[in-house]
Design a protein around this motif. Structure first.
Motif, PDB file in Angstrom:
ATOM      1  N   PRO A 187     -24.995  52.731 -34.010  1.00  0.00           N
ATOM      2  CA  PRO A 187     -24.681  52.918 -32.553  1.00  0.00           C
ATOM      3  C   PRO A 187     -25.743  53.330 -31.363  1.00  0.00           C
ATOM      4  CG  PRO A 187     -23.138  54.031 -34.044  1.00  0.00           C
ATOM      5  CD  PRO A 187     -24.447  53.517 -34.839  1.00  0.00           C
ATOM      6  N   ASP A 188     -25.869  52.793 -30.454  1.00  0.00           N
ATOM      7  CA  ASP A 188     -26.751  53.435 -29.584  1.00  0.00           C
ATOM      8  C   ASP A 188     -26.319  54.538 -28.957  1.00  0.00           C
ATOM      9  OD1 ASP A 188     -27.991  53.463 -26.780  1.00  0.00           O
ATOM     10  OD2 ASP A 188     -29.259  51.710 -27.786  1.00  0.00           O
ATOM     11  N   PHE A 189     -27.478  55.411 -28.543  1.00  0.00           N
ATOM     12  CA  PHE A 189     -26.770  56.955 -28.143  1.00  0.00           C
ATOM     13  C   PHE A 189     -26.497  56.802 -26.779  1.00  0.00           C
ATOM     14  CE2 PHE A 189     -28.996  58.846 -31.871  1.00  0.00           C
ATOM     15  CZ  PHE A 189     -28.179  59.772 -32.041  1.00  0.00           C
ATOM     16  N   LYS A 190     -26.486  55.764 -26.111  1.00  0.00           N
ATOM     17  CA  LYS A 190     -25.889  55.689 -24.792  1.00  0.00           C
ATOM     18  C   LYS A 190     -24.322  55.702 -24.976  1.00  0.00           C
ATOM     19  CE  LYS A 190     -28.522  52.122 -23.335  1.00  0.00           C
ATOM     20  NZ  LYS A 190     -29.541  52.306 -24.289  1.00  0.00           N
ATOM     21  N   TRP A 191     -23.911  55.099 -25.996  1.00  0.00           N
ATOM     22  CA  TRP A 191     -22.353  54.896 -26.389  1.00  0.00           C
ATOM     23  C   TRP A 191     -21.804  56.456 -27.119  1.00  0.00           C
ATOM     24  CZ3 TRP A 191     -19.876  51.926 -31.143  1.00  0.00           C
ATOM     25  CH2 TRP A 191     -18.569  52.039 -30.875  1.00  0.00           C
ATOM     26  N   ASN A 192     -20.761  56.924 -26.767  1.00  0.00           N
ATOM     27  CA  ASN A 192     -20.519  58.158 -27.321  1.00  0.00           C
ATOM     28  C   ASN A 192     -19.442  57.891 -28.618  1.00  0.00           C
ATOM     29  OD1 ASN A 192     -17.997  57.591 -26.113  1.00  0.00           O
ATOM     30  ND2 ASN A 192     -17.970  59.194 -24.556  1.00  0.00           N
TER      31      ASN A 192
END
Length: 320
Positions: A187-192
């Motif tokens: 997961p990208d950290f822009k996604w919670n």
């Protein structure tokens, strides 16, 4: 995305790496003193700040802080409204009313990204800048862009830490371990990760030395096809998202020079999906199938900020 863009560039943020959670005795923003508002967006509910904090050394450290409102969650909002939270009437006209609502602390979180110590490059990255389009030919890449990249000291050790399971191993959602044609999906950290509507994952390839689109040839088709097919399958099994609901793309220029592919929900207005930056993986594969040297000879268009050193290099040779 919560820390240095060198540790985790997927701030990409042009992003962006946290590693495993760390326990700290001190507050990450101890003694924060605001120096400047770098950029803000009322639409995206985000603000970028430059400040100084009290670091481990005697000298205050430059710090970039990104404050961002977290997305709404349907269940939490439904429960909030049923509890009749405090509201203040701002405007009423016929059937239309506008109120200011005060949520409880648990529903009033602000996602806070801290980059410390921040370099001048980090500060400039988040400063609002004029943009200029570059039309980079294959020859421009060899004569201007590639020498510029090779002369820089871009650290991607955080990428290798992930691939070697030294950091974020518990966040890896899928892996093809093949050293030549494999990748990890994370997961990208822009996604919670609290709502699939904002789904955002990154596929990071195992082979090293593939910097960007410009390096891709027919030799890399097995890798690209694995990322496309296996990445979609993994997301379908985990999140129920079919491939026709995903936007799967590469950036050029990328935010860091190790090949990676973005997977986002098609309905999500993710950063970096503009036409001059995002290249759909389907199209990339087809282009290479039609011409193995497509990305070595093709003119690629992208935007650079006014203060970027690469833009200065193009201006020096009269290309911008």
């Amino acid at each position: 995305m919560a820390q240095s863009s060198e540790k985790r560039k997927r701030q990409d943020v042009d992003g962006g790496g946290l590693g495993d959670p760390e326990v700290s005795d001190s507050h990450p923003l101890a003694g924060f003193r605001l120096q400047a508002v770098l950029k803000e967006s009322a639409r995206d509910k985000v603000i970028f700040l430059h400040g100084k904090v009290d670091g481990d050394s005697q000298e205050p450290q430059d710090t970039v802080v990104i404050l961002e409102r977290v997305p709404f969650q349907a269940d939490a909002v439904s429960g909030l409204l049923s509890q009749r939270p405090p509201v203040t009437l701002q405007l009423k006209n016929d059937i239309y009313s506008v109120y200011h609502l005060t949520p409880p602390p648990a529903l009033n979180e602000i996602k806070t990204t801290v980059i410390c110590p921040a370099t001048e490059k980090h500060i400039k990255k988040y400063l609002r800048q004029d943009l200029f389009l570059i039309h980079e030919t294959g020859e421009d890449y060899k004569a201007v862009t590639l020498p510029f990249i090779e002369a820089q000291s871009f650290s991607i050790q955080w990428v290798y830490n992930i691939l070697e399971k030294k950091a974020e191993a518990d966040r890896i959602e899928y892996e093809n371990p093949d050293p030549e044609h494999g990748f990890i999906l994370i997961p990208d950290f822009k996604w919670n990760q609290k709502q699939v509507e904002d789904l955002y994952l990154i596929a990071i390839c195992h082979p090293r030395g593939i910097k960007s689109l410009r390096d891709l040839t027919s030799d890399h088709l097995p890798l690209l096809r694995n990322i496309l097919i296996e990445g979609q399958d993994a997301i379908l099994k985990r999140y129920g998202f079919h491939g026709n609901k995903l936007r799967i793309y590469l950036h050029y220029q990328p935010s860091y020079y190790h090949l990676h592919v973005h997977f986002t929900a098609l309905g999500h207005d993710a950063p970096g999906i503009s036409v001059e930056r995002a290249h759909l993986l389907h199209d990339v594969i087809q282009n290479i199938e039609s011409d193995p040297r497509y990305y070595q000879i093709r003119t690629l268009t992208y935007a650079l900020r006014a203060d970027e050193a690469l833009l200065a290099k193009f201006r020096e040779v009269g290309k911008c």
